[in-house]
Write an enzyme that holds these catalytic residues in place. Structure first.
Site, mmCIF file in Angstrom:
data_model
loop_
_atom_site.group_PDB
_atom_site.id
_atom_site.type_symbol
_atom_site.label_atom_id
_atom_site.label_comp_id
_atom_site.label_asym_id
_atom_site.label_seq_id
_atom_site.Cartn_x
_atom_site.Cartn_y
_atom_site.Cartn_z
ATOM 1 N N HIS A 45 0.861 -1.182 0.000
ATOM 2 C CA HIS A 45 0.000 0.000 0.000
ATOM 3 C C HIS A 45 0.904 1.241 0.000
ATOM 4 O O HIS A 45 2.139 1.117 -0.053
ATOM 5 C CB HIS A 45 -0.944 -0.016 1.208
ATOM 6 C CG HIS A 45 -0.258 -0.249 2.522
ATOM 7 N ND1 HIS A 45 0.663 0.630 3.052
ATOM 8 C CD2 HIS A 45 -0.319 -1.284 3.403
ATOM 9 C CE1 HIS A 45 1.109 0.178 4.203
ATOM 10 N NE2 HIS A 45 0.545 -0.998 4.440
ATOM 11 N N HIS A 48 3.990 1.317 2.361
ATOM 12 C CA HIS A 48 5.168 0.611 1.832
ATOM 13 C C HIS A 48 5.825 1.437 0.711
ATOM 14 O O HIS A 48 7.050 1.547 0.640
ATOM 15 C CB HIS A 48 4.768 -0.729 1.217
ATOM 16 C CG HIS A 48 4.170 -1.717 2.170
ATOM 17 N ND1 HIS A 48 2.860 -2.142 2.066
ATOM 18 C CD2 HIS A 48 4.702 -2.386 3.221
ATOM 19 C CE1 HIS A 48 2.628 -3.034 3.017
ATOM 20 N NE2 HIS A 48 3.709 -3.206 3.730
ATOM 21 N N GLN A 72 7.381 -14.774 12.625
ATOM 22 C CA GLN A 72 6.929 -13.661 13.453
ATOM 23 C C GLN A 72 5.445 -13.744 13.816
ATOM 24 O O GLN A 72 4.905 -12.848 14.442
ATOM 25 C CB GLN A 72 7.262 -12.320 12.802
ATOM 26 C CG GLN A 72 6.435 -11.963 11.581
ATOM 27 C CD GLN A 72 6.902 -10.633 10.988
ATOM 28 O OE1 GLN A 72 8.003 -10.512 10.477
ATOM 29 N NE2 GLN A 72 6.057 -9.607 11.083
ATOM 30 N N LYS A 160 5.500 3.214 11.405
ATOM 31 C CA LYS A 160 4.242 2.515 11.710
ATOM 32 C C LYS A 160 4.509 1.393 12.709
ATOM 33 O O LYS A 160 3.745 1.177 13.640
ATOM 34 C CB LYS A 160 3.659 1.960 10.409
ATOM 35 C CG LYS A 160 2.641 0.859 10.564
ATOM 36 C CD LYS A 160 1.332 1.401 11.049
ATOM 37 C CE LYS A 160 0.176 0.428 10.943
ATOM 38 N NZ LYS A 160 0.451 -0.913 11.355
ATOM 39 N N SER A 196 -2.279 0.002 6.646
ATOM 40 C CA SER A 196 -1.797 -1.318 7.053
ATOM 41 C C SER A 196 -2.360 -2.351 6.091
ATOM 42 O O SER A 196 -3.504 -2.228 5.633
ATOM 43 C CB SER A 196 -2.284 -1.634 8.472
ATOM 44 O OG SER A 196 -2.141 -3.013 8.752
HETATM 45 P P1 AMP Z 1 4.948 -4.979 6.597
HETATM 46 O O1 AMP Z 1 4.704 -5.396 5.183
HETATM 47 O O2 AMP Z 1 3.703 -4.683 7.370
HETATM 48 O O3 AMP Z 1 5.905 -5.880 7.322
HETATM 49 O O4 AMP Z 1 5.687 -3.568 6.502
HETATM 50 C C1 AMP Z 1 6.892 -3.429 5.789
HETATM 51 C C2 AMP Z 1 7.485 -2.077 6.104
HETATM 52 O O5 AMP Z 1 6.570 -1.056 5.717
HETATM 53 C C3 AMP Z 1 7.755 -1.888 7.607
HETATM 54 O O6 AMP Z 1 8.993 -1.188 7.764
HETATM 55 C C4 AMP Z 1 6.592 -1.053 8.037
HETATM 56 O O7 AMP Z 1 6.840 -0.262 9.170
HETATM 57 C C5 AMP Z 1 6.355 -0.197 6.815
HETATM 58 N N1 AMP Z 1 4.983 0.313 6.809
HETATM 59 C C6 AMP Z 1 3.833 -0.406 6.875
HETATM 60 N N2 AMP Z 1 2.772 0.412 6.937
HETATM 61 C C7 AMP Z 1 3.267 1.674 6.928
HETATM 62 C C8 AMP Z 1 2.675 2.977 6.995
HETATM 63 N N3 AMP Z 1 1.357 3.159 7.098
HETATM 64 N N4 AMP Z 1 3.489 4.050 6.954
HETATM 65 C C9 AMP Z 1 4.841 3.892 6.872
HETATM 66 N N5 AMP Z 1 5.444 2.698 6.820
HETATM 67 C C10 AMP Z 1 4.675 1.608 6.846
#
Ligand code: AMP
Length: 299
Positions: A45, A48, A72, A160, A196
């Protein structure tokens, strides 16, 4: 072993699915080129993509990893139902100028015989770590493997997942991994909801209810005057009463150690919350800057 080791950057992103192929690709680039790594679990999204855009702007080449990390997730958590859409993710990354998309197979990357765990003590025992035993061990182990596989100059993480960012910073410092960890701001929907991958699991009704999290954080940040106890009570009160919100924690903590703060805080702080809304577990956080204290003290 992979079938083919990509040799050039002609059609981007090159997709590789083994550590060997990833190494061959990264090390095949000119030695002076800088590499950025953006670790993700996919279902991409705009949050990312903000990390990806920053990495592309700051590095010569960028690897984005997409791996729903089984280590995790707890046994009762949503590993099976976690959203996945690799075809769409690859299209999004192609449009952003990403060089390599690393999509390791779980069997190869987290084999049953894996016996090594990377554990960051202390930081992982509070907040998310206290509620999700083993979660940060799984994160730290996989992030270490991703860093070791791609050996980037910089790796990009979002605020986040604020606690995760601190855990990664600490493991990189402790293990002398020599990679710069770049913190990227939390991206929100216009109405405040933190972006998210899990938001797709919210009904329209629950999505509206979930706005209580960002609203409570925003209100606390706005009223922040350095009184940690009052801020925590206010956050807790707002979320405990919010309909459809099953509060997990609401904390005002030191922004480096995540230890709960009390009394009057002179320096910066962080407010962090976690709650379940319509069966979806959501986290959110906001910076509480020291500026309010100074401004307040000056009047
Ligand atoms: P994930 O796919 O949820 O593991 O997230 C991958 C990376 O994207 C991680 O470093 C998250 O902190 C970052 N991320 C996810 N959602 C957001 C958001 N809304 N704003 C900024 N970074 C994000």
């Amino acid at each position: 072993m992979s079938d083919a080791v990509p040799t050039g950057m002609g059609s981007r992103p090159v997709r590789v699915d083994t550590v060997e192929a990833l190494r061959a690709t990264v090390h095949g680039a000119p030695r002076e080129a800088t590499w950025g790594l953006v670790p993700t679990m996919g279902a991409l999204h705009d949050g990312h993509l903000s990390l990806v855009d920053r990495a592309v702007a700051e590095c010569d080449h960028v690897v984005v990893s997409i791996f729903v990390n089984p280590l995790q997730f707890g046994p009762a958590e949503d590993f099976e139902t976690y959203p996945r859409d690799l075809a769409r993710d690859l299209e999004l990354l192609a449009a952003r100028g990403v060089d390599v998309c690393f999509t390791p197979a779980a069997a190869g990357f987290t084999p049953a015989g894996l016996r090594t765990t990377v554990r960051v003590a202390g930081l992982t025992e509070v907040l998310e770590g206290a509620r999700r035993p083993g979660h940060f061990d799984g994160v730290a182990t996989i992030v270490t493997k991703l860093l070791a596989s791609s050996r980037p100059d910089r790796a990009y993480f979002g605020e986040k997942d604020y606690q995760q960012l601190l855990v990664v910073r600490r493991l990189v410092a402790d293990l002398d991994l020599g990679v710069q960890i770049v913190a990227c701001p939390l991206i929100r929907e216009p109405d405040g909801l933190a972006l998210s991958s899990r938001n797709v699991g919210l009904s329209e009704h629950d999505r509206r209810r979930a706005l209580a999290l960002s609203a409570a954080l925003h209100a606390v940040a706005k009223a922040w005057d350095g009184d940690a106890g009052t801020a925590r009570a206010r956050l807790h009160g707002a979320l405990a009463e919010a309909p459809g919100v099953d509060l997990d924690y609401a904390e005002v903590a030191d922004p480096e150690t995540l230890e709960p703060l009390s009394g009057t805080v002179r320096g910066p702080a962080r407010a962090l919350v976690a709650a379940r809304v319509g069966g979806v577990r959501l986290i959110d956080n906001v910076a509480l800057s020291a500026v309010g204290v100074d401004a307040g003290a000056g009047h």
